[in-house]
Design an enzyme around this catalytic site. Structure first.
Site, short mmCIF file in Angstrom:
data_model
loop_
_atom_site.label_atom_id
_atom_site.label_comp_id
_atom_site.label_asym_id
_atom_site.label_seq_id
_atom_site.Cartn_x
_atom_site.Cartn_y
_atom_site.Cartn_z
N ARG A 1 0.66 -1.50 -0.08
CA ARG A 1 -0.26 -0.05 0.39
C ARG A 1 1.22 1.47 -0.49
NH1 ARG A 1 -5.43 -1.32 2.75
NH2 ARG A 1 -6.20 -3.06 2.16
N SER B 1 -22.98 -13.11 11.67
CA SER B 1 -22.42 -12.53 10.94
C SER B 1 -22.20 -12.71 9.72
CB SER B 1 -21.23 -12.57 11.59
OG SER B 1 -20.24 -11.43 9.97
N HIS C 1 -21.91 2.86 6.11
CA HIS C 1 -21.67 3.68 5.24
C HIS C 1 -23.00 4.42 4.22
CE1 HIS C 1 -17.69 3.46 3.70
NE2 HIS C 1 -18.11 2.12 4.46
N LYS D 1 -17.38 10.12 7.53
CA LYS D 1 -17.50 9.61 6.47
C LYS D 1 -18.88 10.20 6.39
CE LYS D 1 -15.91 4.94 6.44
NZ LYS D 1 -15.56 3.43 6.76
N THR E 1 -8.64 -5.62 1.86
CA THR E 1 -9.61 -4.98 1.16
C THR E 1 -11.26 -5.35 1.12
OG1 THR E 1 -9.09 -2.99 1.84
CG2 THR E 1 -10.68 -2.78 0.74
C1 LIG Z 1 -15.10 2.72 7.54
C2 LIG Z 1 -16.16 1.87 8.38
C3 LIG Z 1 -16.24 1.61 10.04
C4 LIG Z 1 -15.59 1.85 10.94
O1 LIG Z 1 -15.89 3.37 10.96
P1 LIG Z 1 -14.52 4.65 10.83
O2 LIG Z 1 -15.05 6.03 11.75
O3 LIG Z 1 -13.44 4.97 10.41
O4 LIG Z 1 -13.43 4.35 11.98
C5 LIG Z 1 -17.18 0.80 10.21
N1 LIG Z 1 -17.42 -0.15 9.46
C6 LIG Z 1 -17.32 -0.02 7.76
C7 LIG Z 1 -18.43 -0.82 7.56
C8 LIG Z 1 -17.33 1.09 7.40
O5 LIG Z 1 -16.62 1.15 5.94
#
Ligand SMILES: *Cc1c(COP(=O)(O)O)cnc(C)c1O
Length: 404
Positions: free
Chosen positions: A21, A136, A216, A247, A362
């Site tokens: 990375r 899960s 998200h 986000k 990822t």
């Molecule tokens: C980014 C992410 C997290 C973690 O959130 P952060 O606030 O960035 O630590 C948790 N779940 C999912 C699905 C994510 O994509």
């Protein structure tokens, strides 16, 4: 013992696979998002960011920035301690009330990040509830997987977004074991959205609690930004809703919401909540301002939707394959880690377009991709520039124009 040589062997293996990375060194410009100054040597000084999770540009919204500055002026920089020992500030409590209201829940509990909230909440629920089983979804985020692993309880993996498989697996468990169904609403790498109603119905049928990651989706879906659970009118049937402030809300932090008793339980037993310094009050205040703004403003969401639709249409017109989904995430599949890195480098160096290659771990090997997230602040010209650059590179790199 030569530890550096041990480290280097594994790093070399990553490089050979094309999975090493490399971070782009950017300097975000307040008022100019999605433009950023770039400090990488072989890239232009200014680039357009196409892979930000600051989905709506709220990280530079004037009211959010102002509330952070005002709170620093009023309260200073840090929180002053863990939540237990002098760190609970008025701004944290106000933010937790805002979050409980966002999801229509009794309570909310704030964490330093979304990762920590998943890790801490799932590990606490799984380890403290006697004989608990966590079910899960197989594509759950690393933070949930780590939380489940740390819980050391029984776990069952069910097929991605498959309520029938979940139903079978729930039916096979002892009737009196506490069951926790853990899943996401919008999956960040494929951008697909879960069949929430079916999952909730299956969980209810078996008396299982539901643990939903809306990371998200919060800020982006639902009339007040409460996520897919709000959009679908299902929030009151989900036991625990987890989200991030980093986000779409553009700041940093994570949280869970649910009943008073459940939040009090996690507050009282979760190591990842108890033994860490609270978020700075200015961060909490800025996040609250962002949430309040997106509760009453649809403008950012609507414009983002237009931009997303427009980029998809232009990619279709130029024959550039992208994954179809119902969200704001546009994955362009490359399916090879080395090609993916190369395309990303060319986009940056020749066109000033920054999109990070998404490689293993990822995403699974062989599904490497470029992941585009158009925001309301990407102009039509930005989109044209991106599409023409991709078209150029597609010709040069001879990537099949087949549909992914
Ligand atoms: C980014 C992410 C997290 C973690 O959130 P952060 O606030 O960035 O630590 C948790 N779940 C999912 C699905 C994510 O994509």
């Amino acid at each position: 013992m030569d530890f550096d040589a041990l480290f280097q062997t594994q790093l070399d293996a990553l490089k050979d696979e094309g999975n090493y990375r490399i971070f782009a060194e950017l300097e975000r410009q307040y008022g100019a998002f999605p433009r950023a100054r770039c400090h990488d040597e072989d890239a232009p000084d200014e680039v357009t960011v196409w892979c930000s999770n600051d989905y709506l540009g709220m990280g530079q919204h004037p009211s959010v920035v102002k509330s952070m500055k005002d709170t620093i002026d009023a309260c200073g920089a840090g929180a002053g301690g863990t939540r237990n020992i002098s760190g609970t500030n008025h701004a944290h409590k106000q933010l937790e009330e805002e979050l409980a209201d966002l999801h229509g829940k009794e309570s909310a509990l704030l964490f330093t990040s979304g990762y920590v909230s998943n890790w801490a909440a799932l590990s606490t629920l799984g380890s403290r509830l006697p004989d608990a089983v966590i079910l899960s979804d197989e594509l759950n985020h690393a933070s949930m997987i780590e939380g489940i692993r740390h819980a050391r309880c029984n776990k069952v993996i069910w097929k991605h977004n498959d309520p029938e498989d979940l139903d079978r697996k729930l039916a096979a468990l002892p009737a009196n074991a506490p069951k926790i169904v853990a899943f996401e609403s919008v999956y960040s790498m494929d951008g697909d959205i879960c069949p929430m109603q079916e999952i909730v119905e299956v969980a209810e049928k078996h008396g299982a609690m539901t643990y939903l990651d809306e990371v998200h989706a919060v800020g982006l879906y639902g009339p007040r930004g409460g996520g897919i659970s709000e959009q679908e009118g299902l929030a009151d049937r989900i036991t625990l809703i987890e989200g991030t402030l980093g986000k779409a809300y553009g700041v940093v932090g994570g949280y869970v919401t649910g009943s008073d008793a459940m939040c009090d339980f996690i507050r009282s037993f979760a190591s990842g909540f108890i033994f860490t310094t609270a978020l700075p009050p200015a961060v909490a205040a800025a996040a609250r301002t962002s949430i309040r703004h997106l509760k009453q403003s649809d403008q950012e969401r609507l414009l983002q939707r237009q931009r997303v639709a427009y980029l998809r249409k232009r990619l279709d017109q130029e024959g550039i394959p992208h994954m179809d989904n119902a969200s704001h995430i546009i994955p362009v599949m490359i399916k090879d880690p080395v090609k993916c890195r190369m395309l990303s480098d060319y986009l940056m160096q020749r066109y000033g377009i920054y999109v990070q290659p998404i490689n293993y771990p990822t995403v699974p090997k062989g599904t490497e991709r470029l992941r585009f997230t158009p925001s309301p602040l990407h102009s039509v010209e930005d989109i044209e520039h991106l599409v023409l650059a991709l078209k150029d590179l597609w010709k040069q790199c001879a990537i099949a124009h087949a549909v992914a």
